[in-house]
Design an enzyme around this catalytic site. Sequence first.
Site, PDB file in Angstrom:
ATOM      1  N   ASP A 101       0.887  -1.474  -0.098  1.00 54.13           N
ATOM      2  CA  ASP A 101       0.039   0.008  -0.066  1.00 54.13           C
ATOM      3  C   ASP A 101       1.460   1.418  -0.303  1.00 54.13           C
ATOM      4  O   ASP A 101       1.538   1.302   1.350  1.00 54.13           O
ATOM      5  CB  ASP A 101      -0.668  -0.007   1.061  1.00 54.13           C
ATOM      6  CG  ASP A 101      -2.263  -1.026   1.119  1.00 54.13           C
ATOM      7  OD1 ASP A 101      -2.748  -1.890   0.408  1.00 54.13           O
ATOM      8  OD2 ASP A 101      -2.323  -1.507   2.173  1.00 54.13           O
ATOM      9  N   ASP A 118     -13.990  -5.452  -5.455  1.00 56.19           N
ATOM     10  CA  ASP A 118     -13.927  -5.772  -3.418  1.00 56.19           C
ATOM     11  C   ASP A 118     -16.048  -6.007  -2.910  1.00 56.19           C
ATOM     12  O   ASP A 118     -16.381  -5.494  -3.696  1.00 56.19           O
ATOM     13  CB  ASP A 118     -14.435  -4.368  -3.186  1.00 56.19           C
ATOM     14  CG  ASP A 118     -12.673  -3.953  -3.351  1.00 56.19           C
ATOM     15  OD1 ASP A 118     -11.611  -4.703  -3.482  1.00 56.19           O
ATOM     16  OD2 ASP A 118     -12.402  -2.755  -2.981  1.00 56.19           O
TER      17      ASP A 118
END
Lengths: 251, 208
Positions: free
Chosen positions: A11, A130
């Site tokens: 990330d 997602d």
Amino acid sequence: MLKNRIIPCLDVKNGRVVKGINFVDLKDAGDPVEQAKIYSDGGADEICFLDITASNENRDIIYDVVEKTSRKCFVPLTVGGGIRSVDDINKLLNFGADKVSINTAAVENSKVVEDSSKKFGSQCIVVAIDAKKNGEKWEVFTHGGRNNSGIDALEYARQMEENGAGELLVTSMDRDGTQVGYDNDLMSKISSKVNIPVIASGGVGNLDHLVDGIKLGKASAVLAASIFHYGKHSVKEAKEYLDSKGIPVRI
Amino acid sequence: MNVTIVDYNSGNISSVINSFKEVAKDRVTIEVTSDLNKIKSSDKVVLPGQGSFKSCVDALNKIKGLTETLNEFAITHKKPLLGICVGLQMFADVGYEETETKGLRWISGKVSKIDNQNGKYKLPHIGWNQINIVKDSKIFKDVENNSHMYFVHSYEFIPEDKSVISATTDYSSNIVCSVEKENIFGTQFHPEKSDRIGLKIIDNFINL
């Protein structure tokens, strides 16, 4: 024989790794380029950057990170986060990304997937899904998991394959961050619904979860972030473990 | 010496450029161009290719005189040329992706979709697969048999003359993944994305 892939994900926020490997010999633990190099030297089959930069003025930093990484790492590099248009994709590819993963933009306007896969080839278009369970089905979420689109994830997966996606990166919202393992029910349902490879994501807490993602989830590749952070497990360890469980990996 | 990577808008070639520059360091000049004169005067040429067979052939044909220049380079002057992925596929007579499209016709054969055996094999064939080296190729110097290479494709090159095949890989069937015909080399896999062993292949080509 085609090997199952292990993909460590980093990330990145404002050009810095948010959670990273914390090795003592690392000069700069927050440098995504250095971290990516450690992963690729350790045998990572691909590298994934998820850009979680929120402010617009800092969005260009990722291009610099991608450019530097692609000069040092000679395994495929996927970049996701905040991609809105064919133009964004073009820029990332030019800076050295091999694939891009598209999330919200693909839900809002499937033409982005269609147009970009025609322009650059399906091989570099990954659609990130997602999904969160609601009763008997899974629904697709956007905007980093904040908005429920209400779209059925299985149907959406099939649609994205038709639109030209080369791979699907499926993250279970229910499992993400819990470290209890992938939602293998979701993974295997999507994998059997489409003919393109599925990358499982969300929920890995130990090496057995990677094994399950492939054996139970029928995923072609497994993505994980936190188990590789802080040196809990190295990519090499993960591969040796999968190998010992009879899963074909590149060693 | 200079090596030219042909830039003909065939998709993303940054990784090809990066890997050749990494291997070449300062000893070899890497040019990235579609300038015909520069191609003619270079020692070696790399022909990358991403996207569909048709889109790559169309992109080649869009640049006036490029196919003729490549023909001259590889066929008339027999200078070393390396095709990567669709760059290799275009050596064929014909490809069937999107629609039937004529190739460069350097190595007789066709490019057809991999048989997925009714969904048993996922397409594209994406990831690391081992290569089975079936003939000594100059680009495989110090590359071990069964080395892993990175693949991403849904179509395969089927040459008529099997003696050009230098390596195959096992996915649904024995897919041709490397060819060598005199001065013409091609890999279906991506040496530029195949870690150190891939860079070795690039090094071998540069050192020819």
